[in-house]
Design a protein around this motif. Sequence first.
Motif, short mmCIF file in Angstrom:
data_model
loop_
_atom_site.label_atom_id
_atom_site.label_comp_id
_atom_site.label_asym_id
_atom_site.label_seq_id
_atom_site.Cartn_x
_atom_site.Cartn_y
_atom_site.Cartn_z
N LEU A 134 0.82 -1.30 0.04
CA LEU A 134 -0.01 -0.14 0.10
C LEU A 134 0.83 1.29 0.02
CD1 LEU A 134 -2.60 -1.00 2.64
CD2 LEU A 134 -2.85 -1.24 0.13
N ARG A 135 2.13 1.11 -0.02
CA ARG A 135 3.18 2.42 0.22
C ARG A 135 2.69 3.55 -0.74
NH1 ARG A 135 8.74 0.19 -0.30
NH2 ARG A 135 9.11 2.43 0.44
N ASP A 136 2.17 3.48 -1.94
CA ASP A 136 1.95 4.37 -2.74
C ASP A 136 0.56 4.68 -2.96
OD1 ASP A 136 4.72 4.55 -3.51
OD2 ASP A 136 4.51 2.76 -5.10
N ARG A 137 -0.44 3.96 -2.14
CA ARG A 137 -1.71 4.36 -2.28
C ARG A 137 -2.32 5.42 -1.69
NH1 ARG A 137 -4.88 -0.39 -2.29
NH2 ARG A 137 -6.67 0.88 -1.65
N PRO A 138 -3.08 6.35 -2.28
CA PRO A 138 -3.82 7.59 -1.52
C PRO A 138 -4.40 7.04 -0.39
CG PRO A 138 -3.96 7.66 -4.09
CD PRO A 138 -3.36 6.07 -3.59
N ILE A 139 -4.13 7.67 0.82
CA ILE A 139 -4.92 7.51 2.02
C ILE A 139 -6.37 7.26 1.87
CG2 ILE A 139 -5.37 8.08 4.29
CD1 ILE A 139 -2.43 8.87 4.39
N ALA A 140 -6.85 8.13 1.24
CA ALA A 140 -8.43 8.45 0.86
C ALA A 140 -8.89 7.02 0.31
CB ALA A 140 -8.66 9.67 0.19
N THR A 141 -8.20 6.14 -0.52
CA THR A 141 -8.88 5.12 -1.03
C THR A 141 -8.56 3.74 -0.23
OG1 THR A 141 -6.50 4.43 -2.02
CG2 THR A 141 -8.00 6.10 -3.32
N LEU A 142 -8.06 4.03 1.13
CA LEU A 142 -7.86 2.75 2.02
C LEU A 142 -9.39 2.58 2.82
CD1 LEU A 142 -4.53 3.77 3.33
CD2 LEU A 142 -4.97 2.22 1.40
N SER A 143 -9.24 1.27 3.01
CA SER A 143 -10.31 0.84 4.05
C SER A 143 -10.23 1.54 5.39
CB SER A 143 -10.49 -0.80 3.98
OG SER A 143 -9.21 -1.21 4.80
N GLY A 144 -10.96 1.28 6.27
CA GLY A 144 -10.92 1.73 7.62
C GLY A 144 -10.02 1.04 8.30
N GLY A 145 -9.62 -0.13 8.10
CA GLY A 145 -8.74 -1.17 8.82
C GLY A 145 -7.28 -0.56 8.41
N GLN A 146 -7.19 -0.34 7.01
CA GLN A 146 -5.98 -0.10 6.49
C GLN A 146 -5.63 1.33 6.99
OE1 GLN A 146 -6.92 -0.48 2.37
NE2 GLN A 146 -6.16 -2.59 2.30
N ARG A 147 -6.48 2.21 7.03
CA ARG A 147 -6.01 3.50 7.51
C ARG A 147 -5.70 3.43 9.09
NH1 ARG A 147 -10.89 7.71 5.57
NH2 ARG A 147 -10.79 6.75 3.07
N GLN A 148 -6.21 2.57 9.84
CA GLN A 148 -5.91 2.42 11.24
C GLN A 148 -4.44 1.72 11.35
OE1 GLN A 148 -8.67 0.49 13.57
NE2 GLN A 148 -8.19 1.56 15.14
N ARG A 149 -3.91 0.81 10.51
CA ARG A 149 -2.59 0.33 10.42
C ARG A 149 -1.61 1.22 10.06
NH1 ARG A 149 -2.09 -4.55 6.76
NH2 ARG A 149 -4.10 -4.08 5.95
N VAL A 150 -2.25 2.53 8.96
CA VAL A 150 -1.17 3.59 8.77
C VAL A 150 -0.93 4.61 9.87
CG1 VAL A 150 -0.75 5.52 7.11
CG2 VAL A 150 -1.63 3.15 6.14
N ALA A 151 -1.94 4.74 10.76
CA ALA A 151 -2.18 5.68 11.74
C ALA A 151 -0.91 4.93 12.69
CB ALA A 151 -3.29 5.91 12.20
#
Length: 578
Positions: A134-151
């Motif tokens: 997911l390194r190059d993915r825009p954060i806006a396109t991530l699922s809720g769980g993926q955003r939580q891992r990024v945070a």
Amino acid sequence: MIRFENVSVRYEDDTEPTLRGVDLTVPEGELVLLVGPSGVGKSTLLGAVSGLVPHFTGGTLTGRVTVDGRDTRTHPPRELADLVGTVGQDPSAHFVTDTVEDELAYGMESLGLAPAVMRRRVEETLDLLGLAELRDRPIATLSGGQRQRVAIGSVLTPHPKVLVLDEPTSALDPSAAEDVLAVLQRLVHDLGTTVLLAEHRLERVVQYADQVLLLPEGAMGSPAEIMAVSPVHPPVVALGRLAGWEPLPLTVRDARRRAGELKGRLEGRDPAGRLPHPAPSRTGAAPRAPLSGLRPGPRASNAGGAGFPARTRLNLNLFTRRRAEPDTPTPLLHVEALAVRRGRVEALRHIDLQVHAGETVALMGRNGAGKSTLLSTLVGMLAPTSGTVRVAGRAPHATAPGELIRQVGLVPQEPRDLLYADTVAAECAAADADAGAAPGTCRALVSELLPGVADGTHPRDLSEGQRLTLALAVVLTGRPPLLLLDEPTRGLDYAAKARLVSHLRSLAADGHAIVLATHDVELAAELAHRVVIVADGEVVADGPTAEVVVSSPAFSPQVAKILAPQHWLTVEQVEEAL
């Protein structure tokens, strides 16, 4: 490392302090778990460690909080940023960049770390949290769980001495939650990081804690000591209390070692409702026919019972429900060969799904599997790329919103998307007007699901779980025949979840169909008639709850793991049988 000295916090409009007389010490290199009902001050206590309380939230803090010798009253959050890393209940509110890799690097840039150090730490964190793809993915396109891992990753890269985490696994699938908790445990054990963590899903985290702090009492002790007296506790502890085990087990492994006698008492008994079927509808629609068999999915060959989907993958258990007789009533929700593309991503492909009146279906699967995309399509927010979706005979994306809202309601992962008024009372009045309901209908629901919340409370002053419950009450006011819930127990304690389950069961008994996307395996065990598992945009399993979850290590509830191979799902079932 962290010292609270007679700390109390009172917000401007509150008659009672949110925290009162907290006095404790958190040693360096320990993981301390905060437990307690929703709204008792767990988030406030965590905010006091990072300096957000009172510098950002307002209110009055009396007493003294020090972190590694720094007084949080005289050191605002920016002067604690090198020492304390914080992830709140709503991680999306903290993002400041557009892509995953930039977000992981931002905190280190702010601290002026060398580029070589930043690059190495970003790569380490991408690997630790499974974010490399997911390194190059825009954060806006991530699922809720993926955003939580990024945070979580964004606060790990600066290597703070203290981590403050509020509901860090609430939006994560079971496997991702285990990965994150393993990373935290490694930081505690190997690097001496101090971790303060508030979490309602105690079945996931209590075994990792060195100490547990129970609020509002302010009692701190070992997990076993606190779980013996705590009103909130995971199913493994509830089962241990029911069986009279001393000391109480905290893990499935410990409970299994002691479950022989209990399994003997349950031998030959059938779990009450272990294959639940929808109650007869009070709206005139007949209940769905009981399961009569399982068959391979639509992409498999049925010849001689052999043959599997051509694309080799771990879904040999691919199956769908088969009707028991040809006169099964028309489904309220009918999805056939659905495909949805979001930009370059094929989010859903060849989805077949039927849901009848009075039926509760749990959508499960890893983060990014397509669950939220499916719910958005069912409510008309996304149009199918191909295939068909019908809700009560209508295509949601082609139906006027005013007409569609009478048929289907969605409670999204982010409750703030539905809340726009300044007070709970105003929010409820608007919900009554929008739904054409009698005045006071929404407020009565809020009182049932969320006791003790004042009319004048601003929605942003509620906890994440309380905001979610308010949004749920707003949608339920319209009593739509089809109710869609995306992570409905995020931020809810066990008591609040029990109230929600009771209300949803009542709705199903009245003929409402419920589809909920959830990572909460305990909720699925308590509530769902069927479980549908989605992986990479496809349905890989669809069947009765007991049969699907018991056969899945990732999605099996604690009681099922302890009492396997018997098909018990909840402590309630065991208690009734005994």
